[in-house]
Design an enzyme around this catalytic site. Structure first.
Site, PDB file in Angstrom:
ATOM      1  N   THR A 154       0.840  -1.044   0.016  1.00  0.00           N
ATOM      2  CA  THR A 154      -0.183  -0.173   0.000  1.00  0.00           C
ATOM      3  C   THR A 154       0.873   1.215  -0.097  1.00  0.00           C
ATOM      4  O   THR A 154       2.065   1.223   0.364  1.00  0.00           O
ATOM      5  CB  THR A 154      -0.934  -0.054   1.305  1.00  0.00           C
ATOM      6  N   ARG A 182     -14.076  -7.917  -0.670  1.00  0.00           N
ATOM      7  CA  ARG A 182     -13.388  -7.639   0.739  1.00  0.00           C
ATOM      8  C   ARG A 182     -12.997  -6.264   0.507  1.00  0.00           C
ATOM      9  O   ARG A 182     -12.779  -5.449  -0.223  1.00  0.00           O
ATOM     10  CB  ARG A 182     -12.309  -8.665   0.289  1.00  0.00           C
ATOM     11  N   VAL A 183     -13.109  -5.595   1.960  1.00  0.00           N
ATOM     12  CA  VAL A 183     -13.032  -4.337   2.136  1.00  0.00           C
ATOM     13  C   VAL A 183     -11.607  -3.938   2.775  1.00  0.00           C
ATOM     14  O   VAL A 183     -11.239  -4.733   3.921  1.00  0.00           O
ATOM     15  CB  VAL A 183     -14.107  -3.512   2.845  1.00  0.00           C
ATOM     16  N   SER A 184     -10.829  -3.260   2.142  1.00  0.00           N
ATOM     17  CA  SER A 184      -9.506  -2.859   2.626  1.00  0.00           C
ATOM     18  C   SER A 184      -9.566  -1.946   3.729  1.00  0.00           C
ATOM     19  O   SER A 184     -10.581  -1.256   3.845  1.00  0.00           O
ATOM     20  CB  SER A 184      -8.775  -2.362   1.517  1.00  0.00           C
ATOM     21  N   ASP A 185      -8.505  -1.895   4.608  1.00  0.00           N
ATOM     22  CA  ASP A 185      -8.475  -0.976   5.474  1.00  0.00           C
ATOM     23  C   ASP A 185      -8.220   0.553   5.029  1.00  0.00           C
ATOM     24  O   ASP A 185      -8.348   1.662   5.563  1.00  0.00           O
ATOM     25  CB  ASP A 185      -7.389  -1.186   6.472  1.00  0.00           C
ATOM     26  N   THR A 203      -0.069   0.853   6.673  1.00  0.00           N
ATOM     27  CA  THR A 203      -0.059  -0.283   5.714  1.00  0.00           C
ATOM     28  C   THR A 203       0.090  -1.451   6.306  1.00  0.00           C
ATOM     29  O   THR A 203      -0.021  -1.666   7.520  1.00  0.00           O
ATOM     30  CB  THR A 203       1.127   0.036   4.716  1.00  0.00           C
ATOM     31  N   GLY A 204      -0.142  -2.590   5.393  1.00  0.00           N
ATOM     32  CA  GLY A 204      -0.009  -3.945   6.272  1.00  0.00           C
ATOM     33  C   GLY A 204      -1.284  -5.029   5.868  1.00  0.00           C
ATOM     34  O   GLY A 204      -1.906  -4.652   4.935  1.00  0.00           O
ATOM     35  N   GLY A 206      -4.851  -5.498   6.000  1.00  0.00           N
ATOM     36  CA  GLY A 206      -6.083  -4.522   6.338  1.00  0.00           C
ATOM     37  C   GLY A 206      -6.926  -5.247   7.659  1.00  0.00           C
ATOM     38  O   GLY A 206      -7.363  -4.338   8.277  1.00  0.00           O
TER      39      GLY A 206
HETATM   40  N1  GLY Z   1      -3.441  -2.614   3.822  1.00  0.00           N
HETATM   41  C1  GLY Z   1      -3.960  -2.891   2.568  1.00  0.00           C
HETATM   42  C2  GLY Z   1      -4.885  -3.989   2.599  1.00  0.00           C
HETATM   43  O1  GLY Z   1      -5.108  -4.881   3.400  1.00  0.00           O
HETATM   44  O2  GLY Z   1      -6.004  -3.891   1.780  1.00  0.00           O
END
Ligand code: GLY
Length: 280
Positions: A154, A182-185, A203-204, A206
């Site tokens: 990210t 799927r929903v990202s953070d 980042t990482g 989600g």
């Molecule tokens: N941090 C990005 C994701 O997991 O979608």
């Protein structure tokens, strides 16, 4: 005036030295170019500017070169938060645009500020964003080989401008091979949050970032009087209780810059006009 950008994680196991060097060079170029832009633009304008440059760099997992989901499609997410107006805007799982962050920026001035899926696609079309296929041959090859390409790369930017205003932006192609829907953070307040005290981009993984509520917790702790360092320590201790995988970058109102990662190695670059901190 301060700026910090990140390009997700680098894995010594999955990536080569040449990629590492290329990422380092890209981060250095983008942080310096964005700092120059910040001299005559607001923090809000600058985080969009920097995130667009990061999206356009296929070494990172956002915009061009985003990872491909399990059904073979690319869906991207991005968000923006203005620390002054406290407005948050974002797109979730948008398709076929070059710069999701520019669509998020457009939404900041609408009443409905976070759009997902088909609604986000239609909004972008109506606003005149041209069709763009963000796929690269490298990502298609990764997909065919059934592997997530670049770990969790990210991108994000946090800036403090000459008038003391803070803003943050985050953009991602997701984690690769995820289930459609799927929903990202990255377009949630767990992954991207700012107010007048502090601004944070994450980042990482989600799911871990959302479980730990990282960005909003750090900002809340700083707002309630904790130092940036303590706010990070406490939040990352909570993340560690379930071995969460995440990194975050931040700037507070005083111009302090802080970053932390739960696992090696988040790649980032910060610049304060004198010293460049480059970690890759
Ligand atoms: N941090 C990005 C994701 O997991 O979608």
């Amino acid at each position: 005036m301060k700026i910090i950008i990140h390009g997700g994680f680098f894995s010594e196991f999955l990536q080569t030295k040449a990629i590492k060097q290329a990422k380092k060079a890209a981060l250095q170029k983008i942080v310096l170019e964005s700092y120059a832009y910040l001299k005559s633009h607001s923090a809000l304008e600058t985080v969009v500017f920097a995130t667009k440059l990061l999206e356009d760099e296929p070494l990172f997992n956002a915009g061009l070169g985003s990872q491909i989901q399990s059904d073979g499609k690319i869906r991207m997410s991005a968000s923006l938060m203005d620390g002054v107006s406290k407005k948050f805007s974002g797109v979730i799982n948008i398709e076929n645009v070059q710069n999701p962050i520019l669509v998020a920026e457009k939404l900041l001035y609408f009443e409905d500020r976070v759009l997902a899926g088909e609604g986000a696609n239609l909004f972008a079309q109506k606003q005149g964003f041209p069709y763009f296929n963000p796929e690269t041959p490298e990502r298609r090859a990764d997909y065919k080989a059934k592997k997530a390409a670049t770990n969790t790369g990210t991108v994000g930017c946090v800036a403090l401008d000459t008038e003391g205003r803070l803003a943050t932006a985050t953009s991602t192609g997701g984690k690769g091979f995820e289930m459609p829907g799927r929903v990202s953070d990255s377009a949630t307040i767990a992954g991207n949050y700012a107010n007048e005290h502090c601004a944070v981009s994450c980042t990482g993984v989600g799911e871990d970032i959302v479980s730990a509520g990282i960005a909003t917790k750090i900002v809340t702790r700083v707002t309630d009087g904790q130092t940036l360092e303590h706010a990070f320590q406490k939040t990352f201790q909570e993340l560690a209780t379930f071995d969460g995988f995440a990194g975050a970058i931040a700037i507070d109102y005083h111009g302090n810059i802080f970053y932390q990662e739960s696992h090696p190695t988040m790649v980032f670059a910060a610049f304060d006009g004198e010293k460049i901190t480059l970690f890759c």
